[in-house]
Design a protein around this motif. Structure first.
Motif, PDB file in Angstrom:
ATOM      1  N   ALA A   1       4.827   8.925   3.462  1.00  0.00           N
ATOM      2  CA  ALA A   1       5.695   7.790   3.131  1.00  0.00           C
ATOM      3  C   ALA A   1       6.600   7.448   4.304  1.00  0.00           C
ATOM      4  O   ALA A   1       6.748   6.282   4.675  1.00  0.00           O
ATOM      5  N   VAL A   2       7.179   8.455   4.907  1.00  0.00           N
ATOM      6  CA  VAL A   2       8.098   8.236   6.024  1.00  0.00           C
ATOM      7  C   VAL A   2       7.346   7.594   7.202  1.00  0.00           C
ATOM      8  O   VAL A   2       7.831   6.674   7.850  1.00  0.00           O
TER       9      VAL A   2
ATOM     10  N   SER B   1       3.110   2.227   0.565  1.00  0.00           N
ATOM     11  CA  SER B   1       1.935   2.128  -0.302  1.00  0.00           C
ATOM     12  C   SER B   1       1.151   3.425  -0.275  1.00  0.00           C
ATOM     13  O   SER B   1       0.937   4.006   0.791  1.00  0.00           O
ATOM     14  N   LEU B   2       0.720   3.837  -1.438  1.00  0.00           N
ATOM     15  CA  LEU B   2      -0.078   5.064  -1.551  1.00  0.00           C
ATOM     16  C   LEU B   2      -1.487   4.695  -2.006  1.00  0.00           C
ATOM     17  O   LEU B   2      -1.669   4.120  -3.078  1.00  0.00           O
TER      18      LEU B   2
ATOM     19  N   ARG C   1       2.619  19.905  -1.725  1.00  0.00           N
ATOM     20  CA  ARG C   1       1.884  18.633  -1.614  1.00  0.00           C
ATOM     21  C   ARG C   1       2.824  17.432  -1.720  1.00  0.00           C
ATOM     22  O   ARG C   1       2.575  16.366  -1.179  1.00  0.00           O
ATOM     23  N   ARG C   2       3.938  17.621  -2.405  1.00  0.00           N
ATOM     24  CA  ARG C   2       4.904  16.531  -2.518  1.00  0.00           C
ATOM     25  C   ARG C   2       5.581  16.287  -1.164  1.00  0.00           C
ATOM     26  O   ARG C   2       5.881  15.160  -0.797  1.00  0.00           O
TER      27      ARG C   2
ATOM     28  N   HIS D   1      14.071   7.853  -0.771  1.00  0.00           N
ATOM     29  CA  HIS D   1      14.261   7.997   0.681  1.00  0.00           C
ATOM     30  C   HIS D   1      14.246   6.636   1.374  1.00  0.00           C
ATOM     31  O   HIS D   1      14.901   6.451   2.395  1.00  0.00           O
ATOM     32  N   LEU D   2      13.490   5.686   0.831  1.00  0.00           N
ATOM     33  CA  LEU D   2      13.486   4.330   1.395  1.00  0.00           C
ATOM     34  C   LEU D   2      14.796   3.634   1.031  1.00  0.00           C
ATOM     35  O   LEU D   2      15.421   2.977   1.862  1.00  0.00           O
TER      36      LEU D   2
END
Ligand code: 5GP
Ligand code: MN
Length: 329
Positions: free
Chosen positions: A214-215, A230-231, A206-207, A252-253
């Motif tokens: 996100a990507v 944003s989540l 799930r991660r 990663h960002l």
């Protein structure tokens, strides 16, 4: 109480704990590897001294940290218990301990050991060292100073604490001393490959789904110098995410070459917005930006909780970050 602005000595801290029968060890809510590793290591040491020790965290021991040696020591807070002393580790402001605080009343012995520059020195005895990359490294120095035996279990917890807070010995907070301490911990029994695999290469599926999200939805602002993601609550529920799943996604960002500051916004159950922010340029003090919104942390890694709705929080925070980044141009 000693002067809160001055660090207590390790001998003073140990002396104060000798005068306490029951001792509670705790760390900040939404705990990371440093919080849990330091808590477990310190609790193990107190236990080896024959002390009546309890270790709590507002979120208990998350599944993700199940690999920490003796991880069963850290439990959820229980209502109504009282202790003679509280040891807070890795916690910059008192209220980030959560409901644990109810277990202790003034004028109790309240030890505050931390490495956050924004630490409010709320203890009766404080030891705050912002130059230390992890609370785990301070705990190591404390144990060495006390002549304590660094057991393999204590070593594993401290290595995990230091490894996670230094981004696996990569961040600028990593010093020669950090490697010396790590070497001591390896000599004391840490299996580096096994422990690192448990920390970094054992993620739930799930991660990975969260990472895809996100990507796909990352935004770049200020000429690519600021990146954000944003989540939303709906995605948290759809993917069945737990709070610790989002940890590290922001890296990663931050890894994009043009990015100086990366920000992660998460819509919380209570309608507030959790902000997690990173900088990779010491001229952009991200802790200062978070403090504008009641948060705190370190110059290169900080966070805040803002009032919702998330879109409004995003706009205010991103404006403040872009202003800070703009000052360096
Ligand atoms: P993270 O972004 O990984 O949640 O947190 C980065 C750093 O900022 C950590 O050292 C953490 O303790 C601190 N931090 C995160 N959120 C908050 C907050 O709401 N208030 C304060 N004072 N510090 C925070
Ligand atoms: Mn820490």
């Amino acid at each position: 109480m000693t002067d809160p602005a001055t660090n207590a000595s390790f001998a003073e801290i140990a002396g104060a704990l000798e005068g306490a029968q029951s001792i509670l060890v705790a760390s900040h809510l939404r705990p990371d590897g440093d919080a849990l590793g330091s808590t477990t290591a310190f609790a193990l040491w107190l236990r080896s001294q024959g002390r009546d020790v309890t270790a709590w965290n507002e979120n208990g021991m998350p599944e993700k940290f199940g690999f920490l040696p003796e991880n069963g020591l850290v439990g959820l807070p229980e209502a109504g218990r009282k202790f003679d002393a509280l040891v807070a580790l890795d916690t910059s402001v008192k209220n980030r301990l959560g409901t644990v605080l109810k277990a202790i009343e003034a004028p109790a012995i309240f030890i505050n050991i931390d490495h956050h520059v924004s630490n409010e020195r709320y203890g009766t005895l404080n030891y705050v060292d912002p130059a230390s990359p992890a609370t785990g490294q301070i705990v190591f120095e404390f144990l060495r100073d006390r002549g304590a035996e660094i057991t393999p279990e204590i070593a594993g917890n401290l290595f995990a604490a230091i490894s996670t807070d230094t981004g696996s010995f990569q961040y600028t907070n990593t010093t020669a001393r950090t490697f010396e301490v790590a070497a001591e911990l390896v000599k004391a029994g840490v299996n580096v490959g096994e422990l690192s695999c448990a920390i970094y290469d054992t993620q739930p599926r799930r991660r990975f789904e969260l990472l895809k999200l996100a990507v796909n939805s990352a935004r770049f602002l200020c000429g690519g110098q600021v990146a954000c993601f944003s989540l939303k609550r709906a995605d948290v529920e759809r993917l069945g995410l737990t709070p610790e799943d989002s940890e590290g996604v922001i890296d990663h960002l931050r890894a994009v070459d043009s990015v100086v500051a990366a920000v992660f916004f998460e819509e919380m159950e209570d309608g507030k917005t959790r902000v997690s922010a990173r900088s990779k340029d010491l001229r952009v003090d991200i802790c200062k930006v978070c403090q504008l919104f009641g948060g705190g942390g370190h110059p290169l890694a900080a966070g805040a909780r803002m009032a919702g709705p998330i879109e409004v929080a995003e706009e205010k925070f991103l404006k403040a970050v872009c202003d800070e980044v703009g000052k360096c141009d």
